[in-house]
Design an enzyme around this catalytic site. Structure first.
Site, PDB file in Angstrom:
ATOM      1  N   SER B 146       0.841  -1.197   0.000  1.00 52.94           N
ATOM      2  CA  SER B 146       0.000   0.000   0.000  1.00 52.94           C
ATOM      3  C   SER B 146       0.884   1.258   0.000  1.00 52.94           C
ATOM      4  CB  SER B 146      -0.954  -0.059   1.192  1.00 52.94           C
ATOM      5  OG  SER B 146      -2.002   0.860   1.034  1.00 52.94           O
ATOM      6  N   ASP B 222      -9.863  -5.653  -3.500  1.00 51.76           N
ATOM      7  CA  ASP B 222      -9.284  -4.592  -2.671  1.00 51.76           C
ATOM      8  C   ASP B 222     -10.302  -3.469  -2.503  1.00 51.76           C
ATOM      9  OD1 ASP B 222      -7.666  -2.298  -1.809  1.00 51.76           O
ATOM     10  OD2 ASP B 222      -5.944  -3.581  -2.284  1.00 51.76           O
ATOM     11  N   HIS B 254      -7.343  -6.036   0.756  1.00 51.04           N
ATOM     12  CA  HIS B 254      -6.159  -5.195   1.031  1.00 51.04           C
ATOM     13  C   HIS B 254      -5.395  -5.646   2.280  1.00 51.04           C
ATOM     14  CE1 HIS B 254      -4.052  -1.488  -0.011  1.00 51.04           C
ATOM     15  NE2 HIS B 254      -4.050  -1.102   1.248  1.00 51.04           N
TER      16      HIS B 254
END
Lengths: 276, 276
Positions: B146, B222, B254
């Site tokens: 991320s 996600d 995620h």
């Protein structure tokens, strides 16, 4: 059965679920990993009982078991370690009350109304899983860590025929002779030590042992060796030539870093016993 | 260098250390896994940069990377994601300030005195590791998740020759075109977008790419696809025929459950690039 969360993991699903427990008199939360093989039919179930202060979440998050379980085709269940709630009895100590159910059915005040983790993990939760998920009740194994190792060993030896195998990391091995045991059994079960016997892995091993293979891993640098009393269990296993292994792992302590290091071995051990 | 904790793990040591950071103007904590191979000489180093809200601890505990690193003979470093402290600037939002350093050197008030994670992860912390641990600065690779995927990609592309390989899980791929980027770059770097360019993976990929292999994994489920903008990076990689792979992983979100599911692949990818 309420779904708290579900995440794709190793081709399967790591779920967290909540349900009303009659025996604990409160809502209980557990983790359940279903491997990809569950998409095509019921899969064997490996129970993971956790230690003092843990919730359903610790081992689920830190023990790195899901990858090996996915490879083997095993479901993993991570129960909580006690009833919980503001209206439920507790104690200021970390080793009594909430987070420290010790896998017994309490008979004493103030614990008896809720602290029935024995019935919860051996009866109520298995029935709830059977009803809601594609797990095969005829193919089960059980493991645990510390207080949960005590739980796994005592549950397994009290239910001959139910579990193909039992394993433990650093189990509380002889609670009737330890401050991790005498304090809690007195509080939950009362002063009559006759009621404690079926909750002591060393005494059960001496009395009859387990009808399948046993795997114990114990770190040499465990900070709680005096309380765990691994020697008593090792002696009892050797004395009755119990099928199994008792391994000292040099340099390892009591933490999840220890458990994850040997998780592959434990999952493979159970998978073999289950014929996978 | 203060030792916060050290635990035996997969035959190596999972440590947590604290040191005074000059560039961040505060004490910084990081995790470092040293594999068993470090006992006989310096080992290659794989950096793991974490995402929004994370400390050094999240990936260290949840990404299940140590077993694969031990097998390959790789050290793993888990830096924190920002300076921290009561006397250090912060913001009520989870995506700005402490826990959200975005791997840049801030030039704007009130962030400039402490928010210098670019210099911290590219200069100060590498020097501190070289001085204190048997890691080989000539053999490094970098990965992240991320915001940390953004960090890994931008650090790698700005330092040709330093890293053998770069990989990312669900990276923030095009921050100059996303609310995960414009907000933080404006706050940390100011309104002149020319200063943002070297911190945008898609722009860097368009401008020259990476001088080694790239591996990106992106979950199809996600919850932050709109903010991550994976398509922009995939397009840039394909347009310049960047050595590497961009993989969509069906059903994954995620979370760390996603990362741990493909950690074996990422460690093997870096091990191969490092010639292990």
């Amino acid at each position: 059965m309420e779904t708290v969360s579900e995440n794709r993991c190793f081709g399967g699903v790591q779920g967290v679920y909540r349900h009303a427990s009659a025996v604990c008199g409160c809502d209980m939360t557990f983790g359940l990993f279903m491997p990809p093989q569950a998409a095509s039919g019921p899969v064997p179930l490996l129970w993971y009982l956790s230690g003092l202060t843990c919730t359903h979440e610790n081992a689920m998050t830190k023990a790195a078991a899901q990858g090996w379980a996915a490879e083997a085709g095993l479901a993993l269940c991570f129960p909580d370690t006690s009833p919980r709630g503001a209206d439920i009895a507790d104690d200021a100590a970390y080793d009594l009350g909430q987070g420290a159910g010790f896998y017994v059915d309490a008979t004493q005040t103030p614990w008896a109304p809720h602290f029935n983790m024995w019935s919860y993990v051996t009866e109520e939760l298995p029935r709830a899983l059977d009803a809601a998920f594609p797990v095969d009740p005829e193919r089960q194994a059980i493991m645990g860590h510390s207080m949960g190792g005590h739980g796994a060993l005592t549950v397994a030896m009290n239910h001959p025929g139910r579990f193909a195998s039992v394993s433990a990391f650093a189990p509380i091995s002889h609670p009737v002779a330890s401050d991790w045991g005498r304090k809690q059994f007195t509080a939950y079960l009362g002063a009559d030590e006759g009621t404690w016997t079926r909750h002591d892995a060393t005494l059960l091993m001496q009395a009859g042992g387990f009808d399948g293979p046993v795997l114990i891993d114990q770190g040499s640098e465990d900070q709680f060796l005096d309380l765990l009393r691994p020697g008593d269990l090792a002696q009892a296993m050797a004395a009755r030539v119990q099928d199994g292994q008792f391994r000292i792992q040099k340099g390892y302590d009591h933490s999840y870093w220890f458990m994850q290091s040997f998780m592959e071995d434990h999952i493979a051990f159970h998978a073999e016993a289950l014929g996978l």
